[in-house]
Design a protein around this motif. Structure first.
Motif, PDB file in Angstrom:
ATOM      1  N   HIS A 137      -3.595  10.343  -0.483  1.00 31.57           N
ATOM      2  CA  HIS A 137      -2.991   9.062  -0.087  1.00 31.57           C
ATOM      3  C   HIS A 137      -2.484   8.389  -1.350  1.00 31.57           C
ATOM      4  O   HIS A 137      -3.255   8.205  -2.299  1.00 31.57           O
ATOM      5  CB  HIS A 137      -4.035   8.183   0.613  1.00 31.57           C
ATOM      6  N   ILE A 138      -1.199   8.032  -1.374  1.00 32.63           N
ATOM      7  CA  ILE A 138      -0.608   7.467  -2.587  1.00 32.63           C
ATOM      8  C   ILE A 138       0.117   6.176  -2.257  1.00 32.63           C
ATOM      9  O   ILE A 138       0.885   6.107  -1.287  1.00 32.63           O
ATOM     10  CB  ILE A 138       0.365   8.471  -3.245  1.00 32.63           C
ATOM     11  N   THR A 139      -0.133   5.149  -3.058  1.00 28.60           N
ATOM     12  CA  THR A 139       0.581   3.882  -2.954  1.00 28.60           C
ATOM     13  C   THR A 139       1.212   3.603  -4.308  1.00 28.60           C
ATOM     14  O   THR A 139       0.534   3.671  -5.339  1.00 28.60           O
ATOM     15  CB  THR A 139      -0.370   2.733  -2.570  1.00 28.60           C
ATOM     16  N   CYS A 140       2.501   3.306  -4.300  1.00 25.53           N
ATOM     17  CA  CYS A 140       3.233   3.010  -5.534  1.00 25.53           C
ATOM     18  C   CYS A 140       3.536   1.522  -5.583  1.00 25.53           C
ATOM     19  O   CYS A 140       3.972   0.936  -4.586  1.00 25.53           O
ATOM     20  CB  CYS A 140       4.537   3.795  -5.578  1.00 25.53           C
ATOM     21  N   ILE A 141       3.316   0.919  -6.748  1.00 23.81           N
ATOM     22  CA  ILE A 141       3.588  -0.496  -6.929  1.00 23.81           C
ATOM     23  C   ILE A 141       4.648  -0.635  -8.021  1.00 23.81           C
ATOM     24  O   ILE A 141       4.465  -0.138  -9.136  1.00 23.81           O
ATOM     25  CB  ILE A 141       2.311  -1.269  -7.321  1.00 23.81           C
ATOM     26  N   GLU A 161       3.353  15.907   2.882  1.00 19.49           N
ATOM     27  CA  GLU A 161       2.377  15.784   3.957  1.00 19.49           C
ATOM     28  C   GLU A 161       1.253  14.816   3.596  1.00 19.49           C
ATOM     29  O   GLU A 161       0.205  14.816   4.230  1.00 19.49           O
ATOM     30  CB  GLU A 161       1.835  17.166   4.308  1.00 19.49           C
ATOM     31  N   VAL A 162       1.501  13.998   2.599  1.00 28.10           N
ATOM     32  CA  VAL A 162       0.535  13.007   2.146  1.00 28.10           C
ATOM     33  C   VAL A 162       1.155  11.625   2.367  1.00 28.10           C
ATOM     34  O   VAL A 162       2.301  11.403   1.975  1.00 28.10           O
ATOM     35  CB  VAL A 162       0.212  13.222   0.649  1.00 28.10           C
ATOM     36  N   PRO A 163       0.424  10.699   2.988  1.00 25.63           N
ATOM     37  CA  PRO A 163       0.979   9.355   3.163  1.00 25.63           C
ATOM     38  C   PRO A 163       1.325   8.726   1.816  1.00 25.63           C
ATOM     39  O   PRO A 163       0.529   8.775   0.874  1.00 25.63           O
ATOM     40  CB  PRO A 163      -0.149   8.578   3.844  1.00 25.63           C
ATOM     41  N   CYS A 164       2.520   8.157   1.736  1.00 25.77           N
ATOM     42  CA  CYS A 164       2.976   7.524   0.496  1.00 25.77           C
ATOM     43  C   CYS A 164       3.638   6.199   0.848  1.00 25.77           C
ATOM     44  O   CYS A 164       4.566   6.156   1.652  1.00 25.77           O
ATOM     45  CB  CYS A 164       3.949   8.439  -0.227  1.00 25.77           C
ATOM     46  N   THR A 165       3.133   5.123   0.261  1.00 30.84           N
ATOM     47  CA  THR A 165       3.625   3.775   0.524  1.00 30.84           C
ATOM     48  C   THR A 165       4.217   3.201  -0.748  1.00 30.84           C
ATOM     49  O   THR A 165       3.688   3.422  -1.832  1.00 30.84           O
ATOM     50  CB  THR A 165       2.461   2.872   0.999  1.00 30.84           C
ATOM     51  N   LEU A 166       5.305   2.444  -0.602  1.00 31.59           N
ATOM     52  CA  LEU A 166       5.942   1.780  -1.731  1.00 31.59           C
ATOM     53  C   LEU A 166       5.835   0.278  -1.539  1.00 31.59           C
ATOM     54  O   LEU A 166       6.230  -0.245  -0.494  1.00 31.59           O
ATOM     55  CB  LEU A 166       7.417   2.204  -1.820  1.00 31.59           C
ATOM     56  N   VAL A 167       5.291  -0.415  -2.542  1.00 30.05           N
ATOM     57  CA  VAL A 167       5.179  -1.872  -2.523  1.00 30.05           C
ATOM     58  C   VAL A 167       5.988  -2.401  -3.700  1.00 30.05           C
ATOM     59  O   VAL A 167       5.712  -2.044  -4.852  1.00 30.05           O
ATOM     60  CB  VAL A 167       3.704  -2.325  -2.646  1.00 30.05           C
ATOM     61  N   VAL A 168       7.014  -3.213  -3.413  1.00 27.54           N
ATOM     62  CA  VAL A 168       7.868  -3.765  -4.473  1.00 27.54           C
ATOM     63  C   VAL A 168       8.025  -5.268  -4.287  1.00 27.54           C
ATOM     64  O   VAL A 168       7.952  -5.772  -3.170  1.00 27.54           O
ATOM     65  CB  VAL A 168       9.272  -3.111  -4.515  1.00 27.54           C
TER      66      VAL A 168
END
Length: 197
Positions: A137-141, A161-168
């Motif tokens: 699980h990856i979240t990018c800020i 196939e891994v959830p990836c979220t971008l927060v900007v």
């Protein structure tokens, strides 16, 4: 103030830290927690703690370091790893020059810190690197993003196939001919730490 070219490095660092702490509230919305029993001075209660393995915060060197304090203020018990990835200014492709991460990231939530999502090459490369090591699980800020970088990230990671979220904090107009975000705020690493020669 972050965008103002007259803002000095100490002020820029402080503002970056504050903004990242605010972004981290959104970014950690789905952080994994577990119930723990806590003894208060009066009785026992059920509280929450981060799960094991603990989340891993991964700043992309060098500019991502300016975001680390704001992130660890919110999650002080998270572990920290580092990836050194730079953009080749001729090809605009990412080049890895350093990494300090566990070999096995199985079961790990990772939070990648990169102030500028410009072309998307460094961020996409880092995400792929973490997935190869087992992150699930990856979240990018990011402080700022260009539409081209967001689109590139979508394309490169479409089959991930891994959830990836971008927060900007903001998506700006575009990239210029040399791959800088417009209107942007300049080179975040230089703004944080000064120019290197």
């Amino acid at each position: 103030m972050l965008r103002d070219k007259q803002t000095n490095s100490p002020t820029f660092r402080r503002l970056t830290e504050e903004l990242v702490t605010l972004l981290a509230y959104e970014a950690t919305r789905n952080v994994r927690v577990r119930e723990v029993q806590v003894e208060t001075p009066v009785s026992t209660m059920t509280g929450t703690a981060l799960t094991d393995p603990r989340p891993l915060v991964v700043p992309i060197l060098r500019a991502g370091l300016g975001m680390l304090e704001g992130m660890t203020r919110l999650m002080p018990t998270a572990e920290v790893g580092f990836v050194g990835m730079a953009r080749n200014e001729e090809t605009l492709q990412p080049v890895t020059y350093a990494e300090r991460l566990p070999d096995d990231l199985s079961g790990r939530q990772c939070y990648v810190l990169d102030p500028m999502l410009a072309t998307g090459g460094s961020l996409a490369g880092t995400i792929q690197f973490l997935v190869r090591r087992g992150a699930d699980h990856i979240t990018c800020i990011c402080l700022l993003a260009a539409p081209e970088g967001v689109q590139h990230l979508r394309e490169v990671l479409a089959d991930l196939e891994v959830p990836c979220t971008l927060v900007v904090a903001a998506v700006d107009e575009r990239l210029n001919e040399v791959g800088y975000i417009v209107p942007g705020l300049g080179d975040a690493g230089d703004r944080l730490y000064g120019l290197t020669q």
